[in-house]
Design a protein around this motif. Structure first.
Motif, PDB file in Angstrom:
ATOM      1  N   MET A  77      -4.899   1.720 -55.970  1.00  0.00           N
ATOM      2  CA  MET A  77      -5.229   3.436 -56.743  1.00  0.00           C
ATOM      3  C   MET A  77      -5.353   4.262 -56.177  1.00  0.00           C
ATOM      4  SD  MET A  77      -5.641   4.808 -60.235  1.00  0.00           S
ATOM      5  CE  MET A  77      -6.914   2.812 -61.497  1.00  0.00           C
ATOM      6  N   ILE A  78      -5.798   3.998 -54.961  1.00  0.00           N
ATOM      7  CA  ILE A  78      -5.617   5.277 -53.918  1.00  0.00           C
ATOM      8  C   ILE A  78      -4.334   5.631 -54.020  1.00  0.00           C
ATOM      9  CG2 ILE A  78      -5.806   6.197 -51.736  1.00  0.00           C
ATOM     10  CD1 ILE A  78      -8.559   4.510 -51.233  1.00  0.00           C
ATOM     11  N   TYR A  79      -3.180   4.127 -53.088  1.00  0.00           N
ATOM     12  CA  TYR A  79      -1.746   5.012 -53.481  1.00  0.00           C
ATOM     13  C   TYR A  79      -1.013   5.357 -54.049  1.00  0.00           C
ATOM     14  CZ  TYR A  79      -3.212   2.131 -48.554  1.00  0.00           C
ATOM     15  OH  TYR A  79      -2.839   1.934 -47.161  1.00  0.00           O
ATOM     16  N   TYR A  80      -1.654   4.239 -55.976  1.00  0.00           N
ATOM     17  CA  TYR A  80      -1.145   5.097 -56.602  1.00  0.00           C
ATOM     18  C   TYR A  80      -1.205   6.626 -57.088  1.00  0.00           C
ATOM     19  CZ  TYR A  80      -0.789   6.271 -61.991  1.00  0.00           C
ATOM     20  OH  TYR A  80      -0.117   6.551 -63.329  1.00  0.00           O
ATOM     21  N   TYR A  81      -1.925   6.985 -57.384  1.00  0.00           N
ATOM     22  CA  TYR A  81      -2.540   8.453 -56.795  1.00  0.00           C
ATOM     23  C   TYR A  81      -1.886   9.085 -55.800  1.00  0.00           C
ATOM     24  CZ  TYR A  81      -6.151   7.622 -60.565  1.00  0.00           C
ATOM     25  OH  TYR A  81      -6.693   7.695 -61.588  1.00  0.00           O
ATOM     26  N   PHE A  82      -2.016   8.962 -54.750  1.00  0.00           N
ATOM     27  CA  PHE A  82      -1.237  10.111 -52.566  1.00  0.00           C
ATOM     28  C   PHE A  82      -0.452   9.083 -52.439  1.00  0.00           C
ATOM     29  CE2 PHE A  82      -5.451  10.567 -54.057  1.00  0.00           C
ATOM     30  CZ  PHE A  82      -6.187  12.083 -53.800  1.00  0.00           C
ATOM     31  N   GLY A  83       0.363   8.201 -53.192  1.00  0.00           N
ATOM     32  CA  GLY A  83       1.244   7.518 -52.109  1.00  0.00           C
ATOM     33  C   GLY A  83       1.518   6.758 -50.877  1.00  0.00           C
ATOM     34  N   SER A  84       0.481   6.811 -50.401  1.00  0.00           N
ATOM     35  CA  SER A  84       0.603   6.692 -49.077  1.00  0.00           C
ATOM     36  C   SER A  84      -1.253   7.368 -47.850  1.00  0.00           C
ATOM     37  CB  SER A  84       1.526   6.486 -47.797  1.00  0.00           C
ATOM     38  OG  SER A  84       1.689   7.579 -47.398  1.00  0.00           O
ATOM     39  N   LYS A  85      -1.137   6.006 -46.686  1.00  0.00           N
ATOM     40  CA  LYS A  85      -2.455   6.969 -46.381  1.00  0.00           C
ATOM     41  C   LYS A  85      -2.208   8.582 -46.369  1.00  0.00           C
ATOM     42  CE  LYS A  85      -5.204   6.316 -42.231  1.00  0.00           C
ATOM     43  NZ  LYS A  85      -5.122   5.098 -40.400  1.00  0.00           N
ATOM     44  N   GLU A  86      -0.657   8.490 -45.828  1.00  0.00           N
ATOM     45  CA  GLU A  86      -0.168  10.101 -44.710  1.00  0.00           C
ATOM     46  C   GLU A  86      -0.218  10.916 -46.248  1.00  0.00           C
ATOM     47  OE1 GLU A  86       0.932   6.541 -43.784  1.00  0.00           O
ATOM     48  OE2 GLU A  86       0.739   6.703 -42.054  1.00  0.00           O
ATOM     49  N   GLY A  87      -0.206  10.394 -47.562  1.00  0.00           N
ATOM     50  CA  GLY A  87      -0.022  11.377 -48.569  1.00  0.00           C
ATOM     51  C   GLY A  87      -1.344  11.616 -48.875  1.00  0.00           C
ATOM     52  N   LEU A  88      -2.631  10.354 -48.660  1.00  0.00           N
ATOM     53  CA  LEU A  88      -3.722  11.097 -48.922  1.00  0.00           C
ATOM     54  C   LEU A  88      -3.977  12.464 -47.747  1.00  0.00           C
ATOM     55  CD1 LEU A  88      -6.275  10.698 -50.345  1.00  0.00           C
ATOM     56  CD2 LEU A  88      -6.829   8.961 -48.782  1.00  0.00           C
ATOM     57  N   TYR A  89      -3.913  12.233 -46.734  1.00  0.00           N
ATOM     58  CA  TYR A  89      -4.035  13.139 -45.444  1.00  0.00           C
ATOM     59  C   TYR A  89      -3.922  14.563 -45.833  1.00  0.00           C
ATOM     60  CZ  TYR A  89      -4.512  15.076 -40.684  1.00  0.00           C
ATOM     61  OH  TYR A  89      -4.286  15.711 -39.837  1.00  0.00           O
ATOM     62  N   VAL A  90      -2.599  14.238 -46.179  1.00  0.00           N
ATOM     63  CA  VAL A  90      -2.388  15.295 -46.571  1.00  0.00           C
ATOM     64  C   VAL A  90      -2.129  16.864 -47.564  1.00  0.00           C
ATOM     65  CG1 VAL A  90       0.707  17.361 -47.769  1.00  0.00           C
ATOM     66  CG2 VAL A  90       0.128  15.291 -45.577  1.00  0.00           C
ATOM     67  N   ALA A  91      -2.575  15.836 -49.173  1.00  0.00           N
ATOM     68  CA  ALA A  91      -3.926  16.289 -50.064  1.00  0.00           C
ATOM     69  C   ALA A  91      -4.870  16.657 -49.478  1.00  0.00           C
ATOM     70  CB  ALA A  91      -3.425  14.744 -50.737  1.00  0.00           C
ATOM     71  N   VAL A  92      -5.802  15.899 -48.614  1.00  0.00           N
ATOM     72  CA  VAL A  92      -7.158  16.189 -48.207  1.00  0.00           C
ATOM     73  C   VAL A  92      -6.553  17.811 -47.666  1.00  0.00           C
ATOM     74  CG1 VAL A  92      -9.103  15.833 -46.371  1.00  0.00           C
ATOM     75  CG2 VAL A  92      -8.202  14.548 -47.932  1.00  0.00           C
ATOM     76  N   LEU A  93      -5.819  18.054 -46.541  1.00  0.00           N
ATOM     77  CA  LEU A  93      -5.345  18.781 -45.586  1.00  0.00           C
ATOM     78  C   LEU A  93      -5.097  20.174 -47.298  1.00  0.00           C
ATOM     79  CD1 LEU A  93      -2.932  18.222 -43.230  1.00  0.00           C
ATOM     80  CD2 LEU A  93      -5.780  18.838 -42.578  1.00  0.00           C
ATOM     81  N   GLU A  94      -4.683  19.995 -47.999  1.00  0.00           N
ATOM     82  CA  GLU A  94      -3.932  21.153 -49.293  1.00  0.00           C
ATOM     83  C   GLU A  94      -5.801  21.308 -49.830  1.00  0.00           C
ATOM     84  OE1 GLU A  94       0.399  19.263 -50.290  1.00  0.00           O
ATOM     85  OE2 GLU A  94      -1.171  18.578 -51.831  1.00  0.00           O
ATOM     86  N   ASP A  95      -6.416  20.070 -50.222  1.00  0.00           N
ATOM     87  CA  ASP A  95      -7.765  20.561 -51.014  1.00  0.00           C
ATOM     88  C   ASP A  95      -8.298  21.113 -50.209  1.00  0.00           C
ATOM     89  OD1 ASP A  95      -9.150  20.198 -52.652  1.00  0.00           O
ATOM     90  OD2 ASP A  95     -10.383  19.103 -51.613  1.00  0.00           O
ATOM     91  N   ALA A  96      -8.641  21.091 -49.154  1.00  0.00           N
ATOM     92  CA  ALA A  96      -9.140  22.245 -47.713  1.00  0.00           C
ATOM     93  C   ALA A  96      -8.911  23.291 -47.454  1.00  0.00           C
ATOM     94  CB  ALA A  96      -9.373  21.120 -46.621  1.00  0.00           C
ATOM     95  N   TYR A  97      -7.851  23.564 -47.846  1.00  0.00           N
ATOM     96  CA  TYR A  97      -7.179  24.846 -47.386  1.00  0.00           C
ATOM     97  C   TYR A  97      -7.002  25.478 -48.754  1.00  0.00           C
ATOM     98  CZ  TYR A  97      -5.339  24.973 -42.341  1.00  0.00           C
ATOM     99  OH  TYR A  97      -5.408  25.066 -41.469  1.00  0.00           O
ATOM    100  N   ARG A  98      -7.225  24.810 -49.809  1.00  0.00           N
ATOM    101  CA  ARG A  98      -7.437  25.777 -50.905  1.00  0.00           C
ATOM    102  C   ARG A  98      -8.420  26.318 -51.695  1.00  0.00           C
ATOM    103  NH1 ARG A  98      -5.538  20.871 -53.661  1.00  0.00           N
ATOM    104  NH2 ARG A  98      -3.164  21.781 -54.176  1.00  0.00           N
TER     105      ARG A  98
END
Length: 238
Positions: A77-98
């Motif tokens: 499910m995590i890979y479905y939403y974010f693509g990969s571990k690196e994709g999740l990491y980038v999403a976390v960074l984006e959320d933090a700055y947002r």
């Protein structure tokens, strides 16, 4: 917004609270149905837990298995939403700055006189970073990667444009009325504000240990906050 944050939560307490909340949300009756029918809530839950994991362990140390377990979801499910571990990491960074940029946009600096607007912005930055040490850790981790993943995110680039516009507007208004000197680059000013506030969190434990000084008491926090604001204001005065 411009009031001092007293007794900011310790990073371990923040992580434990987030992880406990994630477990409780995921294990309540109907959680499986919520995950299926409410993807936004599922993604927000994953981001919340992943933020604590990446802040604590970095990209290399964080484990998708652990994040999946803490959110009672699956790696698939995590890979479905974010693509990969690196994709999740980038999403976390984006959320933090947002999050920080969204709150900055609510300060309404344009309604304040230039010096008061500057004091408000600097005070907010001190307070926010003290209250959100995971943000500092994420930035520190990304710097260890030499900004590799931030440069891959157009979203993060766009999120940080408004803060430079806000700093430039406050500064130029101050120059126009003669309260600020006219030879400062707004990006450099933003960097100076960030540097002082960042050090205040990132180095407080080592600095406190070396110089035998407690930096976490309300009095110490208030004094340092005021010092940072005054340094920036005086730096800009003619």
């Amino acid at each position: 917004m411009n009031e001092m944050v007293q007794n900011p939560p310790k990073p371990g307490d923040v992580r434990a609270t987030r992880q406990r909340a994630a477990r409780e949300a995921a294990t309540t009756p109907g959680a499986d149905r919520v995950r299926v029918n409410d993807p936004d809530r599922t993604m927000a839950n994953i981001l919340q837990v992943a933020t604590a994991e990446f802040a604590d362990k970095g990209l290399a140390g964080a484990r998708i298995d652990e994040i999946a377990a803490l959110t009672s979801t699956s790696k698939r499910m995590i890979y479905y939403y974010f693509g990969s571990k690196e994709g999740l990491y980038v999403a976390v960074l984006e959320d933090a700055y947002r999050r920080i940029r969204r709150i900055e946009s609510e300060l309404h600096l344009e309604d304040l006189a230039p010096e008061q607007a500057l004091r408000t912005l600097v005070g907010f930055t001190v307070d926010y970073q003290l209250a959100n040490p995971d943000f500092i850790r994420l930035v520190m981790n990304e710097n260890m990667h030499r900004g590799e993943y931030i440069t891959k995110s157009a979203t993060i680039q766009e999120l940080n444009i408004p803060v430079i516009h806000a700093v430039r507007d406050v500064y130029q208004r101050g120059v126009a009325v003669g309260v600020f000197r006219p030879d400062v680059d707004p990006v450099d000013l933003h960097m100076s504000i960030s540097a002082l506030c960042f050090f205040n969190v990132a180095n407080r434990h080592t600095f406190g240990a070396i110089f035998k000084r407690s930096l976490d008491t309300p009095a110490a926090t208030a004094q340092r906050r005021e010092s940072i604001i005054e340094m920036i204001v005086r730096f800009l005065r003619p």
